[in-house]
Structures are given as structure tokens and as C-alpha cells.
Design a protein around this motif. Structure first.
Motif, PDB file in Angstrom:
ATOM      1  N   ASN A 180       0.841  -1.192   0.000  1.00 38.53           N
ATOM      2  CA  ASN A 180       0.000   0.000   0.000  1.00 38.53           C
ATOM      3  C   ASN A 180       0.882   1.250   0.000  1.00 38.53           C
ATOM      4  O   ASN A 180       2.080   1.182  -0.275  1.00 38.53           O
ATOM      5  CB  ASN A 180      -0.943  -0.026   1.205  1.00 38.53           C
ATOM      6  N   ALA A 181       0.278   2.386   0.363  1.00 39.97           N
ATOM      7  CA  ALA A 181       0.984   3.663   0.269  1.00 39.97           C
ATOM      8  C   ALA A 181       2.015   3.876   1.361  1.00 39.97           C
ATOM      9  O   ALA A 181       2.890   4.744   1.235  1.00 39.97           O
ATOM     10  CB  ALA A 181      -0.037   4.802   0.300  1.00 39.97           C
ATOM     11  N   ILE A 182       1.940   3.116   2.431  1.00 43.17           N
ATOM     12  CA  ILE A 182       2.797   3.369   3.592  1.00 43.17           C
ATOM     13  C   ILE A 182       4.284   3.255   3.253  1.00 43.17           C
ATOM     14  O   ILE A 182       5.117   3.957   3.824  1.00 43.17           O
ATOM     15  CB  ILE A 182       2.415   2.421   4.745  1.00 43.17           C
ATOM     16  N   GLY A 183       4.626   2.391   2.316  1.00 43.57           N
ATOM     17  CA  GLY A 183       6.033   2.252   1.949  1.00 43.57           C
ATOM     18  C   GLY A 183       6.649   3.532   1.423  1.00 43.57           C
ATOM     19  O   GLY A 183       7.862   3.749   1.538  1.00 43.57           O
ATOM     20  N   PHE A 184       5.826   4.405   0.835  1.00 42.30           N
ATOM     21  CA  PHE A 184       6.320   5.693   0.345  1.00 42.30           C
ATOM     22  C   PHE A 184       6.259   6.784   1.408  1.00 42.30           C
ATOM     23  O   PHE A 184       6.694   7.905   1.157  1.00 42.30           O
ATOM     24  CB  PHE A 184       5.495   6.142  -0.867  1.00 42.30           C
ATOM     25  N   GLY A 221      10.407  11.756   8.795  1.00 48.89           N
ATOM     26  CA  GLY A 221      11.822  11.785   8.440  1.00 48.89           C
ATOM     27  C   GLY A 221      12.214  10.758   7.401  1.00 48.89           C
ATOM     28  O   GLY A 221      13.364  10.740   6.957  1.00 48.89           O
ATOM     29  N   ALA A 222      11.284   9.896   7.016  1.00 60.12           N
ATOM     30  CA  ALA A 222      11.566   8.856   6.018  1.00 60.12           C
ATOM     31  C   ALA A 222      10.359   8.711   5.102  1.00 60.12           C
ATOM     32  O   ALA A 222       9.736   7.665   5.021  1.00 60.12           O
ATOM     33  CB  ALA A 222      11.893   7.535   6.694  1.00 60.12           C
ATOM     34  N   SER A 223      10.046   9.811   4.432  1.00 58.84           N
ATOM     35  CA  SER A 223       8.885   9.833   3.544  1.00 58.84           C
ATOM     36  C   SER A 223       9.319  10.251   2.150  1.00 58.84           C
ATOM     37  O   SER A 223       9.625  11.420   1.896  1.00 58.84           O
ATOM     38  CB  SER A 223       7.814  10.792   4.074  1.00 58.84           C
ATOM     39  N   SER A 229      10.188  -2.405  11.070  1.00 61.21           N
ATOM     40  CA  SER A 229       9.049  -3.110  11.658  1.00 61.21           C
ATOM     41  C   SER A 229       7.731  -2.528  11.145  1.00 61.21           C
ATOM     42  O   SER A 229       6.804  -3.263  10.808  1.00 61.21           O
ATOM     43  CB  SER A 229       9.089  -3.014  13.185  1.00 61.21           C
ATOM     44  N   LYS A 230       7.663  -1.209  11.081  1.00 62.71           N
ATOM     45  CA  LYS A 230       6.440  -0.576  10.580  1.00 62.71           C
ATOM     46  C   LYS A 230       6.178  -0.979   9.138  1.00 62.71           C
ATOM     47  O   LYS A 230       5.038  -1.250   8.757  1.00 62.71           O
ATOM     48  CB  LYS A 230       6.550   0.939  10.691  1.00 62.71           C
ATOM     49  N   LEU A 231       7.230  -1.010   8.352  1.00 66.77           N
ATOM     50  CA  LEU A 231       7.082  -1.396   6.950  1.00 66.77           C
ATOM     51  C   LEU A 231       6.536  -2.814   6.826  1.00 66.77           C
ATOM     52  O   LEU A 231       5.570  -3.066   6.091  1.00 66.77           O
ATOM     53  CB  LEU A 231       8.433  -1.287   6.242  1.00 66.77           C
TER      54      LEU A 231
END
Length: 597
Positions: free
Chosen positions: A126-130, A135-137, A478-480
């Protein structure tokens, strides 16, 4: 990496299901019921106030994230999991799908750009990877560089919803969410949180339910007509579902399994042959085009089958109490299996021909350009989609709707590489697609990921598939893993496995090879690879690149012998990406972001 055998894949699915079902109920996921719709007929739009980049967003636990999403639903806002400035829903013409678009508006002080930027993510993501964190977007970074940035979530991914889950976008409403919408809020946003996934049911043994209550009294035979109707309906659905879907041998496979379970309800061996005869007749009818006459014959045979089951109970002592309930439960399991297959009935071509064009048309409407074109970046399958789009334009001699494209760890031909995607090859058999019609990748990863960082590190390979050592903050990794992956139809994977055949990826009919027409494209391409990418190694990226006219393509591999190294996701979210990869992308896009009259 050794190939994953089909039987081992089913065991892995079953293990994930068992571990998942034993987890806390707090890990359930809930889609956001739609708030009152604004007065737009083409789409649904939610805005974030304030923009997410103004305040850091800590990593939420599933429970806290769900609470935030539910709260957003109640307030008529976009769910908290969406950290974009705006969330838009776009209908896909001719389907029941509303795909989700995350929009990141450039700040006023950013450079002015001539084209909006579309981001496409990988398979089952989904979109979360982008947009992992402020700080990591990658998406936020591109918007700060002046690009009106849109992440597209295709059908089945992230916040995209079916029509039954989201009110029609052309319905203007100023009412508060109804009870129907409240019901929606209890359903699952695919891939946002580790959650119960119906597709794992197929990984378990298809067993006749056991009646635990020994005092159950056999139902009156007057209920047998309902059983006949239920059985007839399920068999008719079976015939309709697989008509033209798979070959007769695969149809027979799933139907044989059903009748084997039914036969367990016949304790009288003398009637077994009669049951087998009826079953064979039904099988023969299911393999024919379904008509009203065929339906009538199936109903007649269903009555005969129920009669046999009833007669078998008269000839034994003691009788098998509850056989009607067992037959009913067996039929219901068959229906659930069919519903699951139907629910995940799409492939790569649906993304290519329906979802992405709908998103592009909508983005052009919201962010018009003089030449009607977009810039686009695709990671993994997202890049494959971009290659497929420009290949089709080249074949049709059509003017491309893309000003330039960037592909990250993408290829349409993996034949020369030792890609770990070879684990998908067992699913290339349509029979496997029947047993496992959808892969709950989010559930699998969220279940197995904790094991990858603990002794004896059995699943340490999982981490290396995603990111090289020390290239991602552990919390973000972990979030990814826990939030970025969705359930994917086996039909999507089935089509993607054609990238391992001579000639590379092809359409669902097998008649169009995308690589063959890349030499005809007119779109500038920046193709990036990671030196330690096990999923799409540099050799695979180059196999596609060499088919593109040299004056249009720029190829670069990131990673140095002494480090840092780049694995599959590091090009997007690695520690060094913002300093090494992003500038390369921005420079390329800026060169091709020229206004056209």
C-alpha cells in the motif's frame, strides 16, 4: 534461494493462520466508514488538518492506530493511518472499486513544477512504503521539491474499497454516517494492520465440521427440502464460478474434494456406489455450459443425493445424529471457498488497463498540465506497470501520457537473474490457484517477522529480502513489514510469473510480450537497481533496460563494495536514500519537467 514447493507454501499459510487466529483480538483492522461526502460527483476527498509534515507521527501500535482510524471515522475525517495532506477516492469505470489516492501538496516556497507526480508501489503493498514517517517519507520529500505528489493504491490495497464498502461517490449527502456505514467501519482495510484474513481459511484442511453436542436431536425430514435448495445453489455457483476460469481438471479437483467430504456422511457402505454415481453425474453437468436445463438437472440430482444420505441413516444403528447439520456446514464451507475466489478475481492486467488509467485521468483533472502528461515513479511492480504502459503505447504508436518515468528495482524479464521471486513459480499451476486463490502476505509477514530477529534466526532471510543490514531504522523496518503489505490474488502472481519465461512478462492471454515493444517507446526512463537486491537483482533490471533505446534510458546501480548496500526497499526508504537516490531522481525528473504548449 531455494524454490518454495507448493505443499510447503500451503503449510506456511496454515502456520500463519494458526498463529494469527491465536493472536489478540486487538489486532483486528477496521476500515473507515465514509464521512458525509463533499459536493463533488467524480470523487470523494478528505483533507488533513494540519498537514502531516508539521508534526512528527510516531509509530502506532495496531490498537492505537485502529482507535485513531475509528475516531477519524466518527469525526468525518480521513483515517489517521493516512498521513497525506488529502485522501481521494476515485471510481474505476465498469467496476465496483474505488481506488485510494494519497495526495501531498507542495508548500508555497517549493520550486514550481509543470507536471504532477504519480507513485506506484509494489505487488501486495500500500501507500505506507512511500511515507513511513516524517523523516523517512519519499512522497513528502518529492512534494517539498515542488511536485504535486500522488500515491495510487490499486484495488485490494490499503484504503481502496469496493462499492459495497464505500457509498457511491456521485451521491451527495449531508447526513451523518448511517448504521450501514457503521457496519463498514468494522470491516478490514486490507494490509494496514495485521488482521484476520479469510484467505487463510484455504490453507487449512477442508474438514467436515464435528458436532460437539452429543445430545443433538436429528432434525425433522421436512428440513431436507432446504438442504436440497442449498446444495443445488452451491453447485450451480460452483459451475458458474469455474466456467471458463480454469480447465475441467481443476474444476474436478475442487469438486472431488467436496464430494469426498460428503461421502463421509454415508456410513452404509452399500450406498457408497449410489452416491458416487450421483456425484459423477453432477460433475459431468458442472463441466457443461450452465443453462436453465442444466440447473434443473443439478437440482434433481441434489435431491437424489440428499435422499441417499437420509436413507443411509435408516440402515445403521445407532443413527448418525446431526447429519443434516454436517451436510449444511460442508456446503457452507464450499460457498465460502467460492466467495473467496470471486473476491480476489483480478490480475495484473486489471491494474494496467483499469486502475492506473482511472488514477491518471483523475490526477490530470485535479492538477492540469499544458501537455496533459504526468511524471511517474514505480517501485517493484509499480515500475513493471510503467514499463507495460509505455510498451503498449509504443506498440500502438500512441502518444504516451507520461513525460518521464523512474523505475526502482523493476523488470519485465527475470530470466537471466537468480531472483528470489522464483518462489512464486509453484503458483503458476492453476490447480494451486484453486487451493490458495489469495496469498495473505500481510498476515504471513506480520506473523513471521518477529521470528526473523530472534535466535535461531530461521527467517533471517526475510529481512534481507527487504533491506540490507543496517540500512533501515529497526522501528521503521518493523512498521514497513507490519503495515505495508496486503493480501494479493494468486491470479496476479500467476501473471507475474510469466516474467520468468523466455520473452518476459506477457498479458493475461499470453499474446502480448511487453519487452518486445520497449524499443518503440518515446518516454525517457531512469532505471535504478540495488546492488544487494535479492528480489530484482541488477541483472534483471538491465535485462529490461537493454531493450530501451539508449538515448532514452539512464541506468544506475546503487551500492558500493565497501558499503552501503541497497536491497529491494532501500532505494525508497534506506538510510542513505535521501542523500544518494533521491537527488538522482529529482535531477532526472527536473530535466524532463518542461512545459509544453
Amino acid at each position: 534461494m531455494p524454490l518454495l514447493h507448493a505443499s510447503n507454501l500451503r503449510i506456511l499459510l496454515a502456520g500463519a493462520a494458526v498463529a494469527h487466529f491465536s493472536s489478540s483480538a486487538t489486532t483486528r483492522a477496521s476500515p473507515c466508514a465514509s464521512p458525509p461526502l463533499p459536493r463533488f460527483r467524480a470523487y470523494v476527498s478528505y483533507r488533513a488538518l494540519p498537514p502531516p509534515h508539521t508534526s512528527p507521527s510516531p509509530l502506532l501500535s495496531p490498537t492505537r492506530a485502529l482507535a485513531s482510524a475509528d475516531s477519524a471515522c466518527e469525526q468525518g475525517a480521513k483515517p489517521a493511518i493516512c498521513t497525506a495532506d488529502e485522501l481521494h477516492y476515485v471510481p474505476v469505470p465498469g467496476t465496483e472499486w474505488q481506488i485510494a489516492l494519497w495526495r501531498y501538496r507542495p508548500p508555497p516556497e517549493a520550486p514550481k513544477r509543470n507536471h504532477p507526480l504519480m507513485l506506484l508501489s509494489g505487488v501486495a503493498t500500500n501507500a505506507i512504503g512511500f511515507d513511513l514517517s516524517p523523516g523517512a517519507s519519499f512522497a513528502r520529500h518529492m512534494s517539498m521539491q515542488g511536485f504535486d505528489t500522488w500515491i495510487v493504491e490499486v484495488r485490494g490495497a490499503g484504503l481502496s474499497m469496493r462499492g459495497s464498502e464505500l457509498p457511491l461517490a456521485n451521491t451527495v449527502s449531508d447526513k451523518s454516517p448511517s448504521s450501514a456505514l457503521d457496519k463498514i467501519s468494522t470491516q478490514k482495510i486490507n494490509g494496514i494492520f495485521p488482521a484476520k484474513d479469510d484467505s487463510t481459511r484455504l490453507a487449512q484442511n477442508f474438514e467436515v465440521p464435528v458436532v460437539e453436542n452429543n445430545d443433538m436431536v436429528e432434525r425433522n425430514t421436512l428440513e431436507e427440502p432446504q438442504l436440497v435448495t442449498k446444495l443445488s445453489s452451491a453447485l450451480a455457483q460452483l459451475g458458474d464460478t469455474f466456467s471458463g476460469y480454469v480447465k475441467d481438471s481443476q474444476l474436478r479437483s475442487i469438486t472431488d474434494g467436496f464430494f469426498n467430504r460428503v461421502s463421509e456422511l454415508v456410513p452404509d457402505a452399500s450406498l457408497t456406489s449410489s452416491l458416487e454415481e450421483v456425484s459423477e453425474k453432477i460433475l459431468g453437468l458442472l463441466e457443461l455450459p450452465q443453462t436453465s436445463a442444466i440447473s434443473d438437472q443439478i437440482s434433481h440430482l441434489s435431491q437424489h443425493l440428499v435422499n441417499i444420505l437420509g436413507e443411509s441413516q435408516q440402515n445403521i444403528s445407532p443413527r448418525l445424529f446431526g447429519w443434516q447439520e454436517r451436510l449444511s456446514a460442508t456446503i457452507e464451507e464450499l460457498q465460502k471457498q467460492l466467495e473467496l475466489i470471486i473476491s480476489y478475481d483480478w490480475d495484473f492486467d486489471h491494474y494496467l488497463e483499469e486502475d492506473v488509467p482511472a488514477a491518471m485521468n483523475y490526477i490530470r483533472q485535479q492538477s492540469p498540465t499544458k501537455d496533459g502528461k504526468l511524471l511517474a515513479i514505480g517501485h517493484s511492480m509499480g515500475g513493471i506497470l510503467l514499463y507495460a504502459m509505455v510498451s503498449k503505447c509504443g506498440f500502438e504508436c500512441a502518444e504516451p501520457e507520461l513525460a518521464a518515468i523512474v523505475t526502482l528495482a523493476s523488470s519485465v524479464d527475470y530470466t537471466t537473474s537468480n531472483s528470489s521471486l522464483k518462489m512464486l513459480l509453484p503458483l503458476a499451476d492453476p490447480a494451486e490457484m484453486l487451493r490458495v486463490p489469495a496469498i495473505p502476505l500481510g498476515t504471513l509477514l506480520s506473523t513471521t517477522y518477529p521470528l526473523s530477529s530472534r535466535a535461531p534466526y530461521i527467517l533471517s532471510l526475510l529481512r534481507s529480502q527487504i533491506s540490507s543490514k543496517d540500512m533501515m531504522d529497526p522501528e521503521l523496518l518493523s512498521k514497513l513489514v507490519l503495515n505495508n503489505f496486503c493480501t494479493v490474488p494468486a491470479k496476479v502472481l500467476l501473471q507475474l510469473t510469466t516474467a520468468f519465461r523466455d520473452g518476459g512478462l506477457r498479458n493475461r492471454a499470453g499474446t502480448f510480450l511487453f519487452k518486445q515493444h520497449l524499443h518503440k517507446i518515446k518516454v525517457p526512463v531512469l532505471a535504478l537497481a540495488g546492488d544487494e537486491d535479492l528480489i530484482c537483482p541488477p541483472e534483471a533490471v538491465y535485462e529490461t533496460v537493454k531493450s530501451i533505446p539508449q538515448q532514452l534510458v539512464t541506468y544506475k546501480v546503487f551500492g558500493k563494495p565497501e558499503g552501503p548496500h541497497y536491497a529491494h526497499y532501500d532505494l525508497v526508504g534506506g538510510r542513505k536514500a535521501s542523500h544518494e537516490v533521491y537527488p538522482c531522481i529529482i535531477e532526472f525528473l527536473s530535466q524532463h519537467d518542461k512545459a509544453s504548449s
